[in-house]
Scaffold this active site. Structure first.
Site, PDB file in Angstrom:
ATOM      1  N   HIS A  17      22.140 -59.299 -91.857  1.00 50.72           N
ATOM      2  CA  HIS A  17      23.517 -58.828 -92.046  1.00 50.72           C
ATOM      3  C   HIS A  17      24.025 -59.250 -93.414  1.00 50.72           C
ATOM      4  O   HIS A  17      23.300 -59.877 -94.195  1.00 50.72           O
ATOM      5  CB  HIS A  17      24.422 -59.269 -90.893  1.00 50.72           C
ATOM      6  N   HIS A  20      23.370 -62.781 -94.902  1.00 50.66           N
ATOM      7  CA  HIS A  20      22.034 -63.025 -95.467  1.00 50.66           C
ATOM      8  C   HIS A  20      21.922 -62.349 -96.837  1.00 50.66           C
ATOM      9  O   HIS A  20      21.377 -62.914 -97.786  1.00 50.66           O
ATOM     10  CB  HIS A  20      20.935 -62.467 -94.552  1.00 50.66           C
ATOM     11  N   CYS A 125      22.179 -77.374 -79.195  1.00 49.77           N
ATOM     12  CA  CYS A 125      22.561 -75.957 -79.223  1.00 49.77           C
ATOM     13  C   CYS A 125      21.322 -75.129 -79.543  1.00 49.77           C
ATOM     14  O   CYS A 125      20.757 -75.248 -80.640  1.00 49.77           O
ATOM     15  CB  CYS A 125      23.638 -75.676 -80.263  1.00 49.77           C
ATOM     16  N   CYS A 128      21.771 -72.928 -82.759  1.00 48.11           N
ATOM     17  CA  CYS A 128      21.660 -73.662 -84.026  1.00 48.11           C
ATOM     18  C   CYS A 128      20.283 -74.295 -84.148  1.00 48.11           C
ATOM     19  O   CYS A 128      19.895 -74.698 -85.238  1.00 48.11           O
ATOM     20  CB  CYS A 128      22.645 -74.822 -84.114  1.00 48.11           C
ATOM     21  N   CYS A 143      29.468 -75.592 -78.522  1.00 43.50           N
ATOM     22  CA  CYS A 143      29.002 -75.613 -79.915  1.00 43.50           C
ATOM     23  C   CYS A 143      30.157 -75.197 -80.812  1.00 43.50           C
ATOM     24  O   CYS A 143      30.769 -74.155 -80.575  1.00 43.50           O
ATOM     25  CB  CYS A 143      27.829 -74.643 -80.084  1.00 43.50           C
ATOM     26  N   HIS A 146      28.870 -71.679 -82.440  1.00 36.83           N
ATOM     27  CA  HIS A 146      28.595 -70.511 -81.579  1.00 36.83           C
ATOM     28  C   HIS A 146      29.487 -70.429 -80.357  1.00 36.83           C
ATOM     29  O   HIS A 146      29.442 -69.439 -79.619  1.00 36.83           O
ATOM     30  CB  HIS A 146      27.115 -70.528 -81.155  1.00 36.83           C
ATOM     31  N   LYS A 308      33.579 -66.693 -89.464  1.00 38.61           N
ATOM     32  CA  LYS A 308      32.301 -66.525 -90.141  1.00 38.61           C
ATOM     33  C   LYS A 308      31.573 -65.329 -89.525  1.00 38.61           C
ATOM     34  O   LYS A 308      31.535 -65.184 -88.313  1.00 38.61           O
ATOM     35  CB  LYS A 308      31.451 -67.777 -89.936  1.00 38.61           C
ATOM     36  N   LYS A 311      25.761 -62.530 -86.381  1.00 38.53           N
ATOM     37  CA  LYS A 311      25.332 -61.551 -85.399  1.00 38.53           C
ATOM     38  C   LYS A 311      25.890 -61.907 -84.018  1.00 38.53           C
ATOM     39  O   LYS A 311      26.400 -61.053 -83.305  1.00 38.53           O
ATOM     40  CB  LYS A 311      23.797 -61.548 -85.354  1.00 38.53           C
TER      41      LYS A 311
HETATM   42  N1  MSP Z   1      16.558 -70.535 -90.403  1.00 37.53           N
HETATM   43  C1  MSP Z   1      17.644 -71.315 -90.827  1.00 37.53           C
HETATM   44  C2  MSP Z   1      17.471 -71.749 -92.271  1.00 37.53           C
HETATM   45  C3  MSP Z   1      16.229 -72.535 -92.563  1.00 37.53           C
HETATM   46  S1  MSP Z   1      16.089 -72.907 -94.251  1.00 37.53           S
HETATM   47  C4  MSP Z   1      14.878 -73.993 -94.361  1.00 37.53           C
HETATM   48  C5  MSP Z   1      18.922 -70.512 -90.710  1.00 37.53           C
HETATM   49  N2  MSP Z   1      18.783 -69.184 -90.667  1.00 37.53           N
HETATM   50  S2  MSP Z   1      19.998 -68.140 -90.580  1.00 37.53           S
HETATM   51  O1  MSP Z   1      19.391 -66.852 -90.370  1.00 37.53           O
HETATM   52  O2  MSP Z   1      20.966 -68.549 -89.635  1.00 37.53           O
HETATM   53  O3  MSP Z   1      20.599 -68.102 -92.006  1.00 37.53           O
HETATM   54  C6  MSP Z   1      21.640 -68.964 -92.399  1.00 37.53           C
HETATM   55  C7  MSP Z   1      21.991 -68.645 -93.827  1.00 37.53           C
HETATM   56  O4  MSP Z   1      22.342 -67.239 -93.951  1.00 37.53           O
HETATM   57  C8  MSP Z   1      23.216 -69.360 -94.367  1.00 37.53           C
HETATM   58  O5  MSP Z   1      22.942 -70.661 -94.816  1.00 37.53           O
HETATM   59  C9  MSP Z   1      23.591 -68.428 -95.498  1.00 37.53           C
HETATM   60  O6  MSP Z   1      22.702 -68.576 -96.556  1.00 37.53           O
HETATM   61  C10 MSP Z   1      23.396 -67.069 -94.860  1.00 37.53           C
HETATM   62  N3  MSP Z   1      24.568 -66.645 -94.115  1.00 37.53           N
HETATM   63  C11 MSP Z   1      24.598 -66.258 -92.819  1.00 37.53           C
HETATM   64  N4  MSP Z   1      25.863 -65.879 -92.504  1.00 37.53           N
HETATM   65  C12 MSP Z   1      26.662 -66.014 -93.562  1.00 37.53           C
HETATM   66  C13 MSP Z   1      28.036 -65.796 -93.804  1.00 37.53           C
HETATM   67  N5  MSP Z   1      28.853 -65.285 -92.919  1.00 37.53           N
HETATM   68  N6  MSP Z   1      28.511 -66.132 -95.008  1.00 37.53           N
HETATM   69  C14 MSP Z   1      27.724 -66.675 -95.971  1.00 37.53           C
HETATM   70  N7  MSP Z   1      26.424 -66.877 -95.764  1.00 37.53           N
HETATM   71  C15 MSP Z   1      25.846 -66.516 -94.598  1.00 37.53           C
HETATM   72  O7  MSP Z   1      19.972 -71.105 -90.707  1.00 37.53           O
END
Ligand code: MSP
Length: 521
Positions: A17, A20, A125, A128, A143, A146, A308, A311
């Protein structure tokens, strides 16, 4: 000089999304900028495929975790080029080479005396994939991220002796104030450390979807230790990027790039995973006797209606819809311009459309079409040689260095603003000089030549600097200016010679459908 930038590796339990996309775009801007400086750059992104979030999502769909991982990893892999992101490698934590490095490094951590068997009891969680202390859960044992009800877990696990790194981490933060940025995040990490570090589970017993613990195959490694090591493992088997000779390998052969690129220059993350990157990760590297990364930059959240985007919360703005209507450049620009990089910021289709129209179309788009239009009209596209307007040149003095200094600190919004002020300056210059008045007076032909030359050169300079943010538009525009050179040194006003400009279709057309309307039939 080498520069190594990473994004978090994304969980494959859901589709990509905008959140990312945001981090990937930001890391790409940094990678492109450093390439412009002639540095050897490695830009890594990828997917985090083990652990409970993925196993649970797969089971809910009635499929095996590997199948879900394969399916969604493809979607994340496809996201990068759609964003015009130029990652040099895409790591998957189910890559056998990665798994081998995880086993090797964590065995060393154990041999070094930082692993012991213990019993974990506390909140967990599964979304997380994180253990939470009593003071970290919301009312009703929920959490805080979430909002789901948490269960209390009890499990015999191997533990990582995080507490042994209390002093060394405090010393790290004292010696290297730029280890974590922005400052608020540095303070947050440091205060977590100062509150007293407790040991953390290194393995999971209940779970089978993970990297097997070599000294006790009943266990798999806790997904975060597996995941964090991607930043290090990737260099041992990724192909060398163009122009970089990997130690003992060549492109496609999987040369060992560790000597060239480790330690990482920047890990770019959002604040949700701050503690893992600013506390666990340096401690783990210390335990394994591996050099620490230079910087962790923690950006904020993209918010929609104040929450925030994620998904699981179901409030997702689809980056693909934006790209389809407006192109990747517009999305890249909007996210880094509208939300101060490092802070939270609300995003919406209306503010996107406003920026697109007022800045990309009306400011940069018009500047480009006016400049090229006037050169075509008054000079048949030819740009004369000679001096530049000194007043205008003074306003560009040191611009590339200032932009570089901002990008060095990952201040991507400030860097963009420096450039954009010059876009506005050039538009004012057109109004001040009124070339259409000069064009009516033969006696002022030289003056007109100088104004048009200064304008074209100013436009070229901002376009080179904008390339990391707006790669496709910048390339098109530089093509029309007959000046494809992209190096930062070449961004200096007067460094390039434009001889002839070619007509260009509108860079940012205005007659596009709004983002949230259905596609035209
Ligand atoms: N898999 C772990 C990360 C492991 S790194 C060694 C994880 N994955 S995640 O799919 O949840 O991705 C989290 C990351 O996605 C956040 O740290 C950020 O970089 C990005 N983001 C996800 N949602 C976001 C927002 N709403 N706003 C900004 N960044 C976002 O955590």
């Amino acid at each position: 000089m080498s520069f190594y930038v990473t994004t978090p590796i994304y969980y494959v339990n859901a589709a990509p999304h905008l959140g990312h996309a945001y981090t990937t775009i930001a890391a790409d801007v940094m990678a492109r900028h450093h390439r412009q400086r002639g540095e050897e750059v490695f830009f890594l992104t990828g997917t985090d495929e083990h652990g409970e979030p993925v196993a649970d999502a797969a089971h809910a769909l009635g499929i095996e975790p590997q199948e879900l991982a394969d399916r969604n990893a493809e979607r994340f892999k496809a996201l990068a080029p759609q964003l015009s992101a130029t990652n040099d490698f895409f790591i998957r934590t189910t890559d056998p080479q990665h798994e081998a490095v995880v086993q090797e490094v964590l065995s060393r951590v154990r041999e070094n005396g930082f692993v012991y068997m213990g019993t974990y009891e506390g909140w967990y969680c599964p979304r997380c994939a994180d253990f939470k202390a009593d003071n970290e859960v919301d009312e009703g044992n929920r959490c805080p991220i979430h909002h789901i009800k948490l269960t209390r877990e009890q499990e015999d696990n191997y533990f990582f002796k995080l507490s042994a790194f209390q002093d060394r981490l405090e010393a790290l933060y004292a010696e290297r104030e730029d280890f974590v940025a922005p400052r608020t995040r540095y303070n947050e990490a440091l205060s977590f450390i100062r509150s007293g570090l407790r040991d953390v589970p290194l393995t999971r017993h209940k779970l089978t979807w993970g990297v097997k613990v070599p000294w006790d195959p009943e266990h798999v490694f806790y997904v975060w230790f597996d995941a964090l090591l991607n930043y290090y493992s990737a260099l041992s088997y990724a192909p060398a990027p163009g122009g970089v000779a990997g130690a003992g390998g060549e492109a496609g052969a999987g040369g060992d790039l560790t000597d060239v690129f480790w330690p990482a220059s920047y890990h770019v993350i959002a604040k949700d995973i701050l503690r893992f990157h600013t506390v666990y990760w340096p401690a783990l590297l210390m335990a394994a006797e591996i050099e620490l990364p230079e910087h962790v930059f923690v950006h904020g959240y993209l918010l929609m209606e104040g929450e925030k985007m994620s998904k699981s919360l179901g409030n997702v703005l689809d980056p693909f819809a934006v790209i389809e209507r407006f192109g990747a450049d517009a999305l890249r620009f909007y996210l880094l311009r509208d939300v101060q990089f490092g802070q939270d910021g609300s995003v919406s289709t209306s503010s996107f459309e406003l920026r697109y129209e007022s800045e990309l179309a009306n400011e940069l788009g018009n500047l480009a079409s006016r400049t090229i239009g006037m050169l075509s009209r008054y000079r048949d596209g030819a740009v004369s040689r000679g001096d530049l307007d000194p007043a205008l040149a003074a306003d560009f003095d040191g611009l590339a260095e200032r932009v570089a200094a901002h990008v060095d600190r990952a201040e991507l919004t400030l860097a963009l603003d420096e450039i954009w002020q010059r876009v506005r300056r050039l538009n004012r210059y057109v109004e001040e000089q009124a070339p259409w008045v000069l064009a009516k007076d033969e006696a002022r032909a030289e003056e007109l030549d100088r104004v048009l030359r200064s304008l074209a050169e100013g436009l070229r300079s901002v376009t080179v600097l904008l390339w990391p943010y707006l790669p496709s538009s910048a390339e098109r525009l530089l093509g029309a200016l007959g000046a494809p050179e992209l190096t930062l040194a070449g961004a200096e006003l007067g460094a390039g010679t434009i001889e002839h400009v070619e007509p260009l279709d509108s860079l940012f057309p205005k007659d596009l459908q709004p983002v949230d309307s259905p596609p035209a039939q």
